[in-house]
Scaffold this motif. Structure first.
Motif, short mmCIF file in Angstrom:
data_model
loop_
_atom_site.label_atom_id
_atom_site.label_comp_id
_atom_site.label_asym_id
_atom_site.label_seq_id
_atom_site.Cartn_x
_atom_site.Cartn_y
_atom_site.Cartn_z
N ASP A 186 0.83 -1.21 0.00
CA ASP A 186 0.00 0.00 0.00
C ASP A 186 0.87 1.26 0.00
N PHE A 187 1.90 1.24 0.82
CA PHE A 187 2.78 2.41 0.95
C PHE A 187 3.50 2.68 -0.36
N LEU A 188 4.09 1.67 -0.95
CA LEU A 188 4.85 1.85 -2.19
C LEU A 188 3.95 2.35 -3.31
N GLU A 189 2.75 1.80 -3.42
CA GLU A 189 1.85 2.20 -4.50
C GLU A 189 1.35 3.62 -4.29
N ALA A 190 1.14 4.02 -3.04
CA ALA A 190 0.73 5.40 -2.77
C ALA A 190 1.85 6.37 -3.13
N VAL A 191 3.09 5.98 -2.87
CA VAL A 191 4.23 6.83 -3.23
C VAL A 191 4.31 6.98 -4.76
N VAL A 192 4.14 5.88 -5.48
CA VAL A 192 4.16 5.94 -6.95
C VAL A 192 3.04 6.84 -7.46
N ALA A 193 1.85 6.69 -6.90
CA ALA A 193 0.73 7.54 -7.30
C ALA A 193 1.02 9.01 -7.01
N SER A 194 1.67 9.26 -5.88
CA SER A 194 2.04 10.64 -5.53
C SER A 194 3.01 11.22 -6.55
N ILE A 195 3.93 10.42 -7.04
CA ILE A 195 4.89 10.88 -8.05
C ILE A 195 4.15 11.28 -9.33
N THR A 196 3.13 10.52 -9.70
CA THR A 196 2.38 10.88 -10.91
C THR A 196 1.61 12.18 -10.70
N LEU A 197 1.06 12.38 -9.50
CA LEU A 197 0.34 13.63 -9.25
C LEU A 197 1.28 14.82 -9.29
N GLU A 198 2.41 14.71 -8.57
CA GLU A 198 3.37 15.82 -8.49
C GLU A 198 4.07 16.04 -9.83
N GLY A 199 4.34 14.96 -10.56
CA GLY A 199 5.20 15.06 -11.74
C GLY A 199 4.51 15.08 -13.08
N ILE A 200 3.20 14.76 -13.11
CA ILE A 200 2.47 14.71 -14.38
C ILE A 200 1.19 15.54 -14.34
N ASN A 201 0.37 15.34 -13.30
CA ASN A 201 -0.98 15.88 -13.29
C ASN A 201 -1.08 17.39 -13.27
N PHE A 202 -0.03 18.09 -12.88
CA PHE A 202 -0.06 19.55 -12.87
C PHE A 202 0.39 20.16 -14.20
N TYR A 203 1.04 19.38 -15.04
CA TYR A 203 1.84 20.00 -16.08
C TYR A 203 1.07 20.51 -17.29
N SER A 204 -0.08 19.95 -17.60
CA SER A 204 -0.89 20.55 -18.66
C SER A 204 -1.43 21.90 -18.18
N ALA A 205 -1.74 22.00 -16.88
CA ALA A 205 -2.18 23.28 -16.32
C ALA A 205 -1.05 24.30 -16.33
N PHE A 206 0.16 23.88 -15.93
CA PHE A 206 1.30 24.79 -15.98
C PHE A 206 1.51 25.30 -17.41
N ALA A 207 1.41 24.39 -18.39
CA ALA A 207 1.59 24.79 -19.79
C ALA A 207 0.55 25.83 -20.20
N TYR A 208 -0.67 25.66 -19.71
CA TYR A 208 -1.74 26.62 -20.02
C TYR A 208 -1.37 28.01 -19.51
N PHE A 209 -0.95 28.11 -18.25
CA PHE A 209 -0.61 29.42 -17.68
C PHE A 209 0.60 30.03 -18.38
N TYR A 210 1.59 29.21 -18.70
CA TYR A 210 2.78 29.73 -19.39
C TYR A 210 2.44 30.17 -20.81
N ASN A 211 1.48 29.49 -21.42
CA ASN A 211 1.07 29.90 -22.76
C ASN A 211 0.36 31.26 -22.72
N LEU A 212 -0.43 31.49 -21.67
CA LEU A 212 -1.01 32.83 -21.49
C LEU A 212 0.10 33.87 -21.40
N ALA A 213 1.13 33.54 -20.61
CA ALA A 213 2.22 34.50 -20.39
C ALA A 213 2.97 34.80 -21.69
N ARG A 214 3.19 33.79 -22.52
CA ARG A 214 3.93 34.07 -23.76
C ARG A 214 3.09 34.86 -24.74
N ASN A 215 1.78 34.95 -24.47
CA ASN A 215 0.92 35.85 -25.23
C ASN A 215 0.65 37.13 -24.46
#
Length: 349
Positions: A178-207
């Protein structure tokens, strides 16, 4: 030696008969007394200093220019802005609770201390999204943005994939699995799930739109990069202590990352397909690129055939490259609170 079905012990507040230096990351012997001069892994102290160096609050950033600009957004543009802010707020509402829950099983007091600093930063992130929305939107529309977790099926299903794994860490008898799988899931949230949103905000900035909002996002982005590093290093240390656990981590992570990437691409196409200057083929490759980067950090070979960052323009929005236009008292503090270098820079994005 730990097995996947080993029941984890929640760490007591104080066990004076045990040594101050812990014997293992989880299920180890430790007094609970934190002595930074006797840490088990010197990297913990380095990460502690980085976490402290990243301290900031959203109050320091004047959104006056963004408020004026937002008033000229179309209804559709405002809807996208609200939904994306609501989504990332949902993620950062869940994450500090998960990190705190993981911390209950960490025998190493230095790692545990760093986890609590992570929690604080995630709370600041969550407040930052509310700060942005409260600056530009009515109370009614702010509330609508925070309702997206329940009202938008695509977001609900995307989040459910992560939270179902997270919930296993909160049950009565938590296992190593349970612990290992929660850590892996946390890595996907921190390392993947935010990044389309970050790209959206940065795209606003470059415009040349919502520049101060993108400054806040760049702070959050940098924090999340460090959080991903810390969490992956903890996982790697557990595997080094228990090499036989690697096969399960690899099998679970490979399958779970594919599911997360599929959901993230689905979300990105739903919310970003009409955004000016965002190429959805590049966006899909970027999400896969992020997955490969995170997998490499836990010593798993890439699963997607993508090379270098397919959206290199994002690097323009590193903190030290932003024109921050210090215009009032609260902006007199240098935004370059920690210089980006080869170890913590956006080349990892």
């Amino acid at each position: 030696m730990l097995q996947l079905d080993t029941i984890l012990e929640r760490v007591p507040l104080l066990t004076p008969e045990n040594p101050n230096k812990p014997s293992a990351v989880i299920n180890g012997k430790s007094s609970g007394i934190l002595n930074w001069n006797e840490v088990r892994n010197s990297l913990s102290f380095e990460r502690y200093k980085e976490l402290l160096g990243n301290f900031w609050t959203p109050f320091e950033i004047n959104l006056g220019d963004d408020i004026k600009q937002y008033s000229f957004f179309s209804d559709k543009e405002k809807s996208v802005f609200r939904k994306i802010n609501g989504l990332v707020a949902i993620l950062d509402s869940v994450q500090p609770r998960l990190i705190a829950a993981l911390g209950e099983f960490i025998s190493d007091s230095a790692i545990q201390a760093n986890f609590y600093l992570l929690c604080q930063q995630e709370v600041i992130h969550d407040h930052s999204y509310a700060y942005i929305l409260s600056s530009v939107e009515t109370q009614e529309n702010q509330n609508i943005a925070f309702e997206t977790a329940r009202s938008e099926k695509i977001i609900y299903e995307r989040n459910k994939l992560i939270t179902e794994v997270y919930e296993n860490i909160r049950k009565e008898n938590v296992t190593v699995k349970d612990f290992l799988e929660a850590v892996v899931a946390s890595i996907t949230l921190e390392g993947i799930n935010f990044y389309s949103a970050f790209a959206y905000f940065y795209n606003l900035a470059r415009n040349q739109k919502m520049m101060k909002t993108s400054t806040i996002i760049s702070y959050i982005n940098k924090d999340e990069l460090l959080h991903t590093k810390i969490i992956t290093e903890v996982l790697n240390e557990i595997i080094e202590e228990n090499p036989h656990l690697y096969d399960h981590v690899k099998t679970f992570a490979t399958d779970f990352f594919k599911k997360v990437v599929e959901k993230e691409i689905e979300w990105a196409n739903y919310i970003l397909s009409d955004e000016e200057d965002i190429d959805m083929f590049e966006m899909e490759d970027y999400i896969q690129y992020r997955a490969n980067k995170c997998l490499s950090m836990i010593r798993i070979e890439p699963i997607y055939n993508v090379g270098d960052n397919p959206m290199p323009w994002i690097r323009t929005y590193e903190i030290e490259n932003l024109d921050l236009g210090k215009s009032d008292f609260f902006e007199q503090r240098s935004r370059q609170y920690v210089k980006i270098n080869d170890d913590n820079g956006f080349d990892d994005l």
